[in-house]
Design a protein around this motif. Sequence first.
Motif, PDB file in Angstrom:
ATOM      1  N   PRO A  93      16.466 -19.055 -37.284  1.00 30.93           N
ATOM      2  CA  PRO A  93      17.391 -19.138 -36.149  1.00 30.93           C
ATOM      3  C   PRO A  93      17.072 -20.366 -35.301  1.00 30.93           C
ATOM      4  N   MET A  94      18.107 -21.013 -34.803  1.00 30.22           N
ATOM      5  CA  MET A  94      17.940 -22.166 -33.926  1.00 30.22           C
ATOM      6  C   MET A  94      18.869 -22.023 -32.731  1.00 30.22           C
ATOM      7  N   ALA A  95      18.810 -22.970 -31.818  1.00 29.48           N
ATOM      8  CA  ALA A  95      19.549 -22.835 -30.566  1.00 29.48           C
ATOM      9  C   ALA A  95      21.051 -22.721 -30.787  1.00 29.48           C
ATOM     10  N   GLU A  96      21.608 -23.457 -31.759  1.00 28.66           N
ATOM     11  CA  GLU A  96      23.057 -23.480 -31.930  1.00 28.66           C
ATOM     12  C   GLU A  96      23.522 -23.046 -33.316  1.00 28.66           C
ATOM     13  N   VAL A  97      22.600 -22.676 -34.188  1.00 27.49           N
ATOM     14  CA  VAL A  97      22.989 -22.289 -35.542  1.00 27.49           C
ATOM     15  C   VAL A  97      21.940 -21.361 -36.140  1.00 27.49           C
ATOM     16  N   LYS A  98      22.402 -20.431 -36.963  1.00 28.70           N
ATOM     17  CA  LYS A  98      21.505 -19.573 -37.732  1.00 28.70           C
ATOM     18  C   LYS A  98      21.628 -19.999 -39.197  1.00 28.70           C
ATOM     19  N   ALA A  99      20.531 -20.493 -39.767  1.00 27.94           N
ATOM     20  CA  ALA A  99      20.543 -21.026 -41.130  1.00 27.94           C
ATOM     21  C   ALA A  99      19.976 -19.984 -42.093  1.00 27.94           C
TER      22      ALA A  99
END
Length: 288
Positions: free
Chosen positions: A210-216
Amino acid sequence: MSSLSRVELGAYLARVGHLGEVRADLDTLRAVHRAHVSTIPYEALDIQLSRGISLAGTDVVAKLVTAGRGGFCYEQNALMARALRAIGFTVTYVEGAVLRAARGDDMWRNHMPLLVDLPEGRFLADAGLGDGFLEPLPLAEGVHADGIWSHRLEFLGDGIWRCHPDARGSVESFDFRTEPREVADFAEACEFRANSPESPFKRVLVVQRPMAEVKAVVRGCTYTRAYADRTVERVLDSPEVFGEVLSAEFGLRLDPADIRTLWTESWPKHLAWVEEQQKAAVAGQAKP
């Protein structure tokens, strides 16, 4: 399992990219939690490669910190709990149950969340969801903002809580009890998920971050990036492309032979899934 040594803590903080001072306060908890889940990918590739999982403290540090690998639930939270304790936090391992709402009590101990006590209250910390929350959640009913994501906590009674992570992630909900546990209490559950042919981690390859603007997410041979308003998918149709994504997007640099093995095992499953989807679509079109 107690805490990291001073040397191990320094290596851990360098691994997750936390450069600031650390102390047992809420700002540090939020910063370290965010750094951990954003940096150390959720992955169970050793299970796919039939290499098993060790929750021994030195083994978890060697794999996730020294070797720059990721890990799955028990590994991730065992490491983060030991790091937080080394900083001075009071951390409790608790018993979790992903998808208990849908599948019942057999799900208990398939997850190992953490509770952290601070003067501001108790917080739910969790690096083991894969694409869950970036910062710890206050243990209070209601919706909690997490940047552009939001998560909801619900008290079910009898010491049991339910967490509803952001709907754009892969986990619909998980339950957890507040009764203290130890890592050893999860040894049997971890062993099953690491070695049983019935384990979901044996059946499907998963890598998440998980990241600030996207879930990879890589699931099998499909690479998905979930944004707030859209989802982008890419098929990883060769070992080279598969390895490139694991390296560039998740920071995983694996032996080329392992990459080829992982892709070769996953590609037929991907083709079978595509065929099933196509048959379902045709059947749906045929209905009056």
